[in-house]
Design a protein around this motif. Structure first.
Motif, PDB file in Angstrom:
ATOM      1  N   ASP A  31     124.823 -14.117  39.785  1.00 13.64           N
ATOM      2  CA  ASP A  31     125.041 -13.627  41.273  1.00 13.64           C
ATOM      3  C   ASP A  31     123.773 -12.568  41.226  1.00 13.64           C
ATOM      4  O   ASP A  31     122.533 -12.861  40.749  1.00 13.64           O
ATOM      5  CB  ASP A  31     125.932 -12.538  41.026  1.00 13.64           C
ATOM      6  CG  ASP A  31     126.989 -11.774  42.067  1.00 13.64           C
ATOM      7  OD1 ASP A  31     126.551 -12.688  43.080  1.00 13.64           O
ATOM      8  OD2 ASP A  31     127.384 -10.956  42.573  1.00 13.64           O
ATOM      9  N   PHE A  32     123.607 -12.577  42.609  1.00 10.07           N
ATOM     10  CA  PHE A  32     122.744 -12.103  42.926  1.00 10.07           C
ATOM     11  C   PHE A  32     122.224 -10.218  43.123  1.00 10.07           C
ATOM     12  O   PHE A  32     122.580  -9.953  43.278  1.00 10.07           O
ATOM     13  CB  PHE A  32     122.181 -12.584  44.949  1.00 10.07           C
ATOM     14  CG  PHE A  32     121.766 -13.804  44.691  1.00 10.07           C
ATOM     15  CD1 PHE A  32     120.744 -14.376  44.878  1.00 10.07           C
ATOM     16  CD2 PHE A  32     122.555 -14.108  45.271  1.00 10.07           C
ATOM     17  CE1 PHE A  32     120.444 -15.736  45.296  1.00 10.07           C
ATOM     18  CE2 PHE A  32     122.594 -16.622  45.490  1.00 10.07           C
ATOM     19  CZ  PHE A  32     121.625 -16.485  45.452  1.00 10.07           C
ATOM     20  N   CYS A  70     121.230 -16.690  54.059  1.00 15.11           N
ATOM     21  CA  CYS A  70     121.796 -16.434  52.894  1.00 15.11           C
ATOM     22  C   CYS A  70     120.980 -17.178  52.148  1.00 15.11           C
ATOM     23  O   CYS A  70     121.137 -18.544  52.434  1.00 15.11           O
ATOM     24  CB  CYS A  70     123.411 -17.427  53.183  1.00 15.11           C
ATOM     25  SG  CYS A  70     125.211 -16.904  52.039  1.00 15.11           S
ATOM     26  N   TRP A 116     118.209 -12.656  40.365  1.00 18.46           N
ATOM     27  CA  TRP A 116     119.429 -12.822  40.062  1.00 18.46           C
ATOM     28  C   TRP A 116     119.200 -13.125  38.599  1.00 18.46           C
ATOM     29  O   TRP A 116     119.242 -12.743  38.590  1.00 18.46           O
ATOM     30  CB  TRP A 116     119.646 -14.172  40.736  1.00 18.46           C
ATOM     31  CG  TRP A 116     119.511 -15.312  40.229  1.00 18.46           C
ATOM     32  CD1 TRP A 116     119.767 -16.268  39.211  1.00 18.46           C
ATOM     33  CD2 TRP A 116     117.999 -15.976  40.716  1.00 18.46           C
ATOM     34  NE1 TRP A 116     118.648 -17.311  39.168  1.00 18.46           N
ATOM     35  CE2 TRP A 116     118.055 -17.223  40.017  1.00 18.46           C
ATOM     36  CE3 TRP A 116     117.110 -16.174  41.972  1.00 18.46           C
ATOM     37  CZ2 TRP A 116     116.223 -17.866  40.389  1.00 18.46           C
ATOM     38  CZ3 TRP A 116     116.260 -16.637  41.974  1.00 18.46           C
ATOM     39  CH2 TRP A 116     115.937 -17.579  41.025  1.00 18.46           C
ATOM     40  N   SER A 132     125.168 -15.878  47.851  1.00 18.69           N
ATOM     41  CA  SER A 132     124.741 -14.268  48.610  1.00 18.69           C
ATOM     42  C   SER A 132     125.995 -13.733  49.675  1.00 18.69           C
ATOM     43  O   SER A 132     126.263 -14.616  50.476  1.00 18.69           O
ATOM     44  CB  SER A 132     123.222 -14.172  48.693  1.00 18.69           C
ATOM     45  OG  SER A 132     122.645 -14.273  50.369  1.00 18.69           O
TER      46      SER A 132
END
Length: 135
Positions: A27-28, A95, A45, A107
């Motif tokens: 995940d960011f 994005c 991330w 993201s």
């Protein structure tokens, strides 16, 4: 011939996107959702499961648009940041995603704004003359 076909297949997935499940443990952290950024930013991330062979890509016009461009990849599981110079990109909503062959994590939308503000003429600027020079 088989190898060539597989290369085109992988390239197609990376360039045009796939409807993929999120990558578990990826995940960011940055950029934050709806944040305004400019110049060179440090994309951040986490990759808690240590997946190798990932690609970092961006999409102009936000997460709901089409077409991806690769920023960097493939990279190893130790890479968790990337310095990205946005100066040559158009201002607008963007994005990011991290992708492997079967999965991708996107993201939230963020805005790139590399245009300097313009300061125009002031309306009603004070006027000084001999009668009101001490104002």
């Amino acid at each position: 011939m088989k190898k060539l076909f597989l290369s085109f297949l992988v390239l197609g997935f990376l360039m045009f996107g796939v409807s993929a499940a999120p990558i578990s443990g990826v995940d960011f952290n940055y950029p934050s959702p709806n944040e305004n950024v400019s110049g060179t930013i440090l994309i951040d991330w986490y990759n808690t499961n240590g997946y190798p062979g990932l690609y970092l890509q961006y999409r102009e016009n936000g997460c709901g648009s089409s077409g991806w461009s690769t920023i960097v990849g493939p990279f190893n599981e130790d890479k968790k940041t990337h310095s990205w110079n946005t100066a040559s990109l158009s201002d607008g909503v963007y994005c990011l995603r991290i992708i492997n062959l079967n999965e991708s994590t996107e993201s939230q939308n963020f805005t790139i704004d590399n245009t300097d503000p313009v300061i125009g003429d002031f309306i009603g600027a004070p006027y000084f003359n001999e009668t009101n020079k001490d104002i």
